[in-house]
Design an enzyme around this catalytic site. Structure first.
Site, short mmCIF file in Angstrom:
data_model
loop_
_atom_site.label_atom_id
_atom_site.label_comp_id
_atom_site.label_asym_id
_atom_site.label_seq_id
_atom_site.Cartn_x
_atom_site.Cartn_y
_atom_site.Cartn_z
N ASP A 191 99.46 -7.48 169.60
CA ASP A 191 99.71 -6.94 168.25
C ASP A 191 100.19 -5.50 168.42
OD1 ASP A 191 99.77 -6.80 165.50
OD2 ASP A 191 97.61 -6.92 165.22
N ASP A 229 105.70 -1.25 161.99
CA ASP A 229 104.42 -1.74 161.48
C ASP A 229 104.41 -1.45 159.98
OD1 ASP A 229 101.83 -2.29 160.80
OD2 ASP A 229 100.91 -0.98 162.29
N ASP A 264 89.84 -10.58 167.17
CA ASP A 264 90.66 -9.40 166.89
C ASP A 264 90.04 -8.19 167.60
OD1 ASP A 264 92.52 -7.63 165.61
OD2 ASP A 264 92.62 -8.98 163.92
N ASP A 277 101.66 -8.99 158.58
CA ASP A 277 100.58 -8.75 157.62
C ASP A 277 101.00 -9.12 156.20
OD1 ASP A 277 99.19 -7.86 159.78
OD2 ASP A 277 99.44 -5.74 159.36
N ARG A 314 103.71 -9.73 167.80
CA ARG A 314 104.18 -9.35 166.47
C ARG A 314 105.59 -8.78 166.53
NH1 ARG A 314 100.75 -5.40 162.52
NH2 ARG A 314 101.66 -3.77 163.82
#
Length: 929
Positions: free
Chosen positions: A529, A270, A416, A604, A588
């Site tokens: 995610d 991440d 989200d 992102d 992701r």
């Protein structure tokens, strides 16, 4: 728990401050360099030279399907077992493991769609120096050299690929820790006492220094209970200057040499607002590399799910064009060569060498191993509207109405993490989303859908059903001491389900049933995610490597975690419909094989021009390794785009496979109508272009599902002998027939597009102007320009009646765009099914070939077994590069003949047939006289 929570609250608060602050940039200090990764540093310290490994030819066994051979390391006498397979489809598999490991080493499951079928190997010759085996087709053979051990794959007199030619095979065997090191106190004493260090063997001293048995990064310690286990192997590619793949990196399409910096890293992380043009690891890892030159394309698939680093060097790197010309003039005989070295922390060497010879052969070979791109529902190829976060049901309703008010189509609206009850997934905020079914029904009434996020970190809360179930069933990943592993993520203290367990995945899938996931309906889909997995207080913002998944450490399986989460989620969506409906799941994190379960995005990104540009090579790289369903957050996730950047991003995103706008919680709202009427019109036009092309996109995904060919592809895939295409990554093809060169420069007044193919012509889809191939074409642009070209010789179906969603366009008519080549021929396809079920597997579809030759346009059934009917008809045919006919006649399947009205634009050589009226699913011919 309370004490731990109180202790960790400042950590989370600090992390959130970092996240939400205006700095918004990656902290590189959070992520390791090769020098900070003990096994990478250790392996990279090995320099090319003579390998300590030799093949013991007397141990060779050759059966019809495989060769086995022992290798010995002359330095430490440890033996390895080499297995060599010839697989169907021109693939060679090489496996190397310890002959007698102290305990089993991890071999990656669930990625290959089946045990690959083998073909016979035959012995051509053998002597004291090695053996030569036939690989069947076209005089291909593999030479196994004994001292030092080396593999060469040959075709005729050409070496296609060499393994261990630089002597960098390394295999750290599992071993018991020495007693002096087993006692931490003794170890500390030994490290602190210079006399003890002097008495320790040099090898042991280096092991301690190299972090073989324990490693610390920042405040995190990795206990490494099984000690060092790294593996490495080098591959040499003679004649190759261009290599691609190994996503995910925010870098150019053509991979760079790594001699003067870090290797490319494959370790799902991440990474908070990633930097561009460097080899840092990102959210996904696909250990597949393609090598290409004008004669051949090959591929390397390194099947290993542990942290992996890839070094690339080249004997032509750094040479200027002048230097290369000088070599040529002076008669330099040096053949260009790229050398690649793979280094992984654990597991075994299991590598598939895909020998092409064409790019499309390599795609087919890789698809035969890991499967093809899942065939998505048609609506998933349309436009998606998202932000973190739509506030409540009224906000969702307002945004939905805004699209109708401004006449902009969309198919999915997204929610989200804030839609949940306190970050408890599979729940809804009882105040903001009190009646989710009512909200979903309102969207469904407009033939639209929703996606809600379901992340794999589970809030530790005894009042939370999901947590209680996972804990009671023992489904959480364990820490090194055997308790449930806990880390911090969005809910605070969280557990992480062990998705490597089939029973855990089955349970997770069952949670998507309508009676389990309260408030869900058939038009609710899922976003996974944070599934790297993201652990805010973990090393490198991820899980400790010494956490355990049953018998295996997390270090062995790390890069698989995201694939397993998406697999279980997709299974849940399929099961909830009784196996009828196709799923849509965005992930992701990903790995080889993730293409079978849905879509990915580039994570992102930021509202910067360079982030817009990098979305093209990032998605092209993913397509090359099987993952066609890729996109980037339109507008950029972090920061706020200028109106110019936002418009250009919509124009680019409209021509990438996954088309979703998304934005950070702290950014100003950016729905398409908030930037003035002129910009609203520009964005509307871009989105509508996407909708008109949905028949073509859908057909390309059907072909990708069947063949493994990428939907969005670099030009060299279709023009493999044209060196001018090899490094291009600011333009791309959709299928074979559409070339797109988005405008990605601020203030651009023009772009220069390379149109490939010396015998080709290309038509500007907006002006219908014809251009010859094999040229760089300067194209003046305004803010409304999206430079797109249709290849001469192609037929592309479109639907020009754009409605509020793709489902509303189901029965609408088609317009066929026929672009003639210099031979005045063209062909294309049209594919139609119900758009959302698996009934196409039961032959319920229409698949037709469209052909133009000898002034006759015809539609022929490609699958006579298929059964499906459509109400859609052909309302227009536009023929580019045409001559004016005196008469046009239509003959339909029932034998009826009629005259067709037409217009002819002599200045552009465009013939338009008006309302011919034939059914899109039937045989017909149109004759120009």
């Amino acid at each position: 728990m309370a004490t731990f929570t109180e202790r960790m609250a400042p950590v989370l608060a600090f992390w959130l401050v970092l996240c939400l602050s205006g700095t918004w940039a990656v902290d590189r200090g959070n992520f390791k360099t090769c020098d900070q990764s003990a096994f990478c540093k250790r392996q990279r310290a090995l320099k090319p030279g003579e390998s300590p490994y030799r093949a013991l030819l007397e141990t060779m066994e050759l059966t019809n399907t495989r060769l086995t051979l022992q290798l010995i390391n002359d330095n430490n006498k440890v033996r390895l077992l080499l297995e060599l397979y010839r697989l169907q489809g021109n693939i060679t598999r090489v496996k190397i493991n310890e002959l007698k490991p102290l305990k089993p080493r991890y071999e990656v499951p669930d990625v290959l769609i089946r045990e690959p079928p083998t073909e016979p190997l035959s012995l051509l010759s053998q002597d004291d120096n090695g053996v030569v085996l036939s690989l069947g087709a076209e005089s291909q053979r593999v030479i196994v050299s004994a001292r030092p051990f080396r593999l060469d794959i040959m075709e005729g007199r050409d070496v296609l690929m060499s393994l261990n030619s630089r002597g960098l095979l390394a295999f750290e065997h599992l071993r018991m820790r020495k007693d002096t090191q087993a006692d931490p106190e003794a170890e500390k004493k030994e490290e602190g006492d210079p006399e003890n260090q002097a008495e320790t063997g040099k090898e042991e001293e280096e092991k301690v220094e190299d972090g073989m048995w324990e490693e610390t990064f920042k405040s995190h310690s990795d206990s490494k209970p099984h000690g060092p286990s790294a593996i490495s192997l080098d591959f040499s590619l003679p004649g190759v200057e261009h290599v691609y793949g190994i996503p995910e990196h925010a870098d150019t399409l053509r991979l760079k040499t790594t001699d003067n910096g870090d290797p490319y890293r494959l370790y799902n992380l991440d990474v908070f607002q990633y930097e561009l043009y460097n080899p840092m690891a990102l959210y996904g890892a696909v250990p597949v590399m393609l090598a290409h030159n004008a004669k051949r394309t090959t591929g390397i698939f390194w099947l290993n799910a542990a942290e992996t680093w890839v070094d690339i060097s080249s004997n032509t790197a750094g040479k200027t064009v002048f230097g290369k010309m000088l070599d040529y003039v002076q008669g330099s005989s040096e053949t260009p060569q790229t050398d690649v070295r793979w280094i992984s922390e654990s597991g075994i060497i299991d590598v598939f060498i895909m020998l092409g010879p064409t790019p499309k052969d390599v795609f087919s070979q890789y698809a035969s191993l890991t499967g093809t791109q899942a065939f998505p529902p048609l609506a998933a190829l349309a436009y998606h509207q998202c932000r973190w976060n739509y506030n409540d049901q009224e906000d969702v309703q307002s945004v939905d109405a805004g699209f109708d008010e401004h006449d902009i189509p969309y198919d999915f609206i997204w929610l989200d993490i804030e839609h949940t009850d306190g970050k408890r997934y599979f729940t809804w905020d009882p105040h903001k989303f009190a009646t989710p079914k009512e909200m979903l029904q309102g969207i469904m009434d407009k033939k639209r859908k929703m996606v809600a996020i379901v992340d794999p970190h589970i809030k530790v809360d005894s009042n939370y059903k999901i947590h209680n179930e996972i804990r009671s069933r023992g489904f959480y990943i364990k820490n090194k001491d055997g308790g449930d592993y806990e880390g911090w993520c969005w809910p605070g203290s969280a557990g992480y389900p062990d998705f490597t367990r089939p029973d855990m995945r089955a349970w997770w899938a069952s949670m998507f049933a309508y009676d389990q996931y309260e408030g869900s309906m058939e038009n609710l889909y899922t976003w996974n995610d944070m599934n790297e997995p993201s652990v805010f207080n973990g090393p490198e913002v991820t899980m400790h490597k010494d956490a355990t998944h049953g018998a295996w450490e997390h270090r062995d399986v790390h890069n698989l975690y995201g694939l397993y989460v998406q697999m279980a989620t997709a299974d849940g969506q399929i099961q909830r419909s009784g196996g009828v409906e196709r799923p849509f799941v965005l992930t992701r994190a990903f790995f080889a094989g993730s293409q079978r379960y849905g879509a990915v995005w580039t994570g992102d990104n930021a509202a910067e021009w360079d982030h817009l540009k990098i979305s093209i090579p990032m998605c092209l790289s993913l397509g090359l390794v099987g993952i066609s369903f890729c996109g980037a957050d339109v507008g950029g996730f972090f920061k706020s785009p200028s109106t110019e950047l936002l418009v250009r991003w919509y124009q680019t995103g409209a021509y990438q496979p996954f088309f979703r706008a998304h934005a950070h919680l702290d950014t100003p709202r950016r729905e398409p109508w908030l930037f003035g009427p002129e910009n609203t019109a520009l964005i509307r036009d871009a989105v509508r272009q996407r909708y008109t092309l949905l028949p073509y996109w859908y057909q390309q995904f059907y072909l990708a599902y069947h063949t493994g060919q990428p939907v969005m592809r670099p030009l060299w895939v279709e023009y493999p002998q044209d060196p001018a295409t090899f490094a291009l990554d600011d333009e791309f093809l959709i299928g074979r027939d559409l070339l797109v060169h988005p405008v990605t420069e601020e203030g651009a007044r023009g772009v220069t597009a390379y149109l490939p193919g010396k015998d080709e012509v290309w038509f500007d889809v907006n002006t219908f102007q014809k251009h010859n191939g094999a040229q760089n074409l300067y194209i003046p642009v305004t803010m409304s320009s999206i430079p797109v070209f249709q290849r001469g010789g192609s037929i592309i179906p479109r639907k020009l009646r754009v409605r509020r969603s793709s489902s509303c366009m189901e029965h609408d008519p088609y317009t066929l765009y026929v672009a003639l080549n210099p031979q005045r021929t063209a062909e294309g396809e049209i594919y139609i099914d119900d758009g959302h079920t698996f009934n196409y597997e039961k032959q319920e579809f229409i698949h037709r070939r469209l052909m133009f030759a000898n002034n006759v346009l015809s539609s022929v059934n490609l699958n006579p077994e298929a059964r499906f009917t459509t109400r859609s008809w052909i309302e227009r045919v536009v023929i580019l590069g045409a001559s004016k006919p005196s008469k046009v006649t239509l003959k339909t399947a029932d034998g009826q003949e009629s005259t067709v009205d037409f217009d002819f634009d002599a200045s552009m050589s465009v013939l338009t047939l008006r309302k011919p009226g034939m059914n899109a699913g039937e045989d017909w011919t149109v004759k120009l006289q």
